[in-house]
Design a protein around this motif. Structure first.
Motif, short mmCIF file in Angstrom:
data_model
loop_
_atom_site.label_atom_id
_atom_site.label_comp_id
_atom_site.label_asym_id
_atom_site.label_seq_id
_atom_site.Cartn_x
_atom_site.Cartn_y
_atom_site.Cartn_z
N VAL A 56 10.53 -12.00 8.98
CA VAL A 56 9.97 -11.65 8.15
C VAL A 56 11.21 -10.65 6.72
N THR A 57 10.85 -11.38 6.24
CA THR A 57 12.11 -11.19 4.60
C THR A 57 11.59 -10.50 3.62
N LEU A 58 11.80 -9.37 3.24
CA LEU A 58 12.13 -9.28 1.88
C LEU A 58 11.66 -10.68 1.26
N SER A 59 11.64 -10.90 -0.57
CA SER A 59 12.05 -11.96 -1.18
C SER A 59 12.89 -11.26 -2.54
N GLY A 60 12.99 -12.01 -2.67
CA GLY A 60 14.25 -11.88 -3.52
C GLY A 60 14.13 -11.15 -4.83
N ASN A 61 12.80 -11.00 -5.55
CA ASN A 61 11.77 -10.51 -6.60
C ASN A 61 12.12 -9.35 -6.34
N VAL A 62 12.13 -8.71 -5.22
CA VAL A 62 11.78 -7.38 -4.29
C VAL A 62 13.06 -6.74 -4.33
N ILE A 63 14.09 -7.59 -3.10
CA ILE A 63 15.31 -7.21 -3.26
C ILE A 63 15.80 -6.22 -4.78
N ASN A 64 15.73 -7.35 -5.73
CA ASN A 64 16.42 -7.49 -6.73
C ASN A 64 15.67 -5.89 -7.64
N ASN A 65 14.36 -6.15 -7.87
CA ASN A 65 13.91 -4.69 -8.14
C ASN A 65 14.19 -2.92 -7.50
N SER A 66 14.99 -2.88 -6.89
CA SER A 66 15.12 -1.48 -6.27
C SER A 66 16.01 -0.71 -7.21
N GLN A 67 16.16 0.21 -6.98
CA GLN A 67 17.17 1.53 -7.50
C GLN A 67 18.45 1.18 -7.09
N GLN A 68 18.56 0.99 -5.78
CA GLN A 68 20.70 0.72 -6.03
C GLN A 68 20.24 -0.19 -4.41
N ILE A 69 21.51 -1.04 -4.79
CA ILE A 69 21.04 -2.03 -3.46
C ILE A 69 22.74 -1.58 -3.34
N GLU A 95 1.03 -0.68 0.35
CA GLU A 95 0.13 0.13 0.20
C GLU A 95 0.77 1.16 0.09
N ASN A 96 2.27 1.36 0.23
CA ASN A 96 2.83 2.85 0.77
C ASN A 96 4.31 2.53 -0.86
N VAL A 97 4.56 0.79 -0.96
CA VAL A 97 5.86 1.86 -2.20
C VAL A 97 5.14 1.62 -3.63
N PRO A 98 5.48 2.41 -4.05
CA PRO A 98 5.90 2.53 -5.28
C PRO A 98 5.74 1.30 -5.87
N LYS A 99 5.13 0.84 -7.24
CA LYS A 99 5.75 -0.50 -7.87
C LYS A 99 6.25 -0.39 -9.51
N LEU A 100 7.25 -0.96 -9.81
CA LEU A 100 7.73 -0.51 -10.90
C LEU A 100 8.00 -2.73 -11.51
N ASN A 101 7.70 -2.52 -12.17
CA ASN A 101 7.16 -4.09 -12.82
C ASN A 101 6.24 -4.70 -12.35
N GLY A 102 5.30 -4.36 -12.13
CA GLY A 102 4.75 -4.47 -10.94
C GLY A 102 4.76 -5.03 -9.22
N LEU A 103 6.06 -4.60 -8.74
CA LEU A 103 6.27 -5.17 -7.39
C LEU A 103 7.04 -4.44 -7.46
N PRO A 104 7.15 -4.04 -5.71
CA PRO A 104 7.09 -2.97 -4.73
C PRO A 104 9.21 -2.21 -5.52
N HIS A 105 8.82 -1.22 -5.74
CA HIS A 105 10.39 -0.13 -5.87
C HIS A 105 11.02 0.67 -5.17
N PHE A 106 12.04 -0.34 -4.15
CA PHE A 106 13.16 0.72 -3.09
C PHE A 106 13.67 1.75 -4.19
N ASP A 107 14.45 2.73 -3.59
CA ASP A 107 15.10 4.03 -3.98
C ASP A 107 16.63 3.04 -4.14
N ILE A 108 16.41 2.41 -2.31
CA ILE A 108 17.65 2.34 -1.35
C ILE A 108 16.88 1.55 -0.75
N MET A 109 18.04 -0.32 -1.12
CA MET A 109 18.27 -1.58 -0.73
C MET A 109 19.71 -2.12 0.65
N LEU A 110 19.86 -1.42 1.64
CA LEU A 110 20.43 -1.94 2.20
C LEU A 110 20.82 -3.22 2.76
#
Ligand code: 6PG
Length: 236
Positions: A172-185, A118-133
């Protein structure tokens, strides 16, 4: 790409500049934080040296993973972040989206999936974080995807429920598809106990793909390490 620093404080300052620049380029920034002990030194520097220069109210905070414990439990990644960062900078409370680890694990999972959906913008239909630490365990895990449950990496769900291999602790963990959908990791990795896995993964040695950290999109990833963690790389 990788950058090595003399110590974790220099690493923290480098990341602080990245976060400052990213926060100036967008009206709001979506970041997923890593947990464990490594971020403590990073957050300490951010709290001491970037409290005023970064507009923390623009940042929406999530976590890449969380232990299924209450927020005031010493194991809580949210609790650690509050102690080392949030208590020292001016964030906007509504912009902090924690896993409600005090709930029954499956409820914590579905609640966090909804918060992200509900709160993270989507890219390719998946949540898209600007920065993934991300951090990396000395067994090659990242977020809370461990080698014994590496199949969770390819889950179609935004998050999965995982268990620590030794303690059995629910995570609870993010899945790999969301992790790899980030802008920068960014991998934040310090300490000599990580050096062997860092070398195996970055140099694609042996059966490196058995480690979840090796499945992170290398094209988007910058490894930020101290000399100890990068020790084997420099011995090439
Ligand atoms: C967690 C983390 C995990 C962590 C690594 C490294 O909840 O523990 O998110 O992925 O980053 O285990 O932990 P350290 O920084 O404590 O070595």
């Amino acid at each position: 790409m990788q950058k090595t620093f003399d110590n974790k404080y220099e690493l923290a300052r480098y990341f602080g500049e990245i976060l400052l620049k990213a926060s100036q380029q967008k009206p709001e920034l979506y970041i997923a934080l890593s947990g464990g002990s490594t971020p403590k030194a990073i957050f300490e520097v951010l709290a001491k040296e970037y409290a005023r220069s970064i507009d923390w109210t623009k940042i929406r905070f999530f976590w890449g993973d969380e232990r299924c414990v209450a927020p005031n439990d010493p194991e809580s990644n949210f609790g650690m972040t509050r102690e080392y960062l949030f208590d020292h900078v001016k964030t906007r409370g509504v912009n902090i989206f924690r896993v409600q680890g005090e709930l029954e694990p499956n409820n914590a999972l579905t609640n966090y999936i909804s918060q992200i959906d509900e709160n993270v913008p989507k890219l390719n239909g998946l949540p898209h974080f600007d920065i993934m630490l991300l951090g990396m365990g000395d067994d090659g895990h990242t977020a809370s995807i461990f080698p014994h449950q590496i199949e969770l990496w390819n889950s179609d769900a935004i998050c999965e429920l995982a268990q620590h291999p030794d303690s059995g602790q629910n995570r609870v963990t993010l899945s790999g598809n969301v992790i790899n959908n980030s802008q920068q990791i960014f991998f934040l990795v310090t300490g000599s106990n990580k050096a062997e896995k860092v070398d195996e993964i970055i140099n694609r040695k042996g059966n490196y793909k058995q480690y979840p950290a090796a499945l992170v999109d290398a094209g988007k990833t910058v490894w930020l390490m101290d000399k100890d963690a990068a020790n084997r790389l420099t011995q090439q």
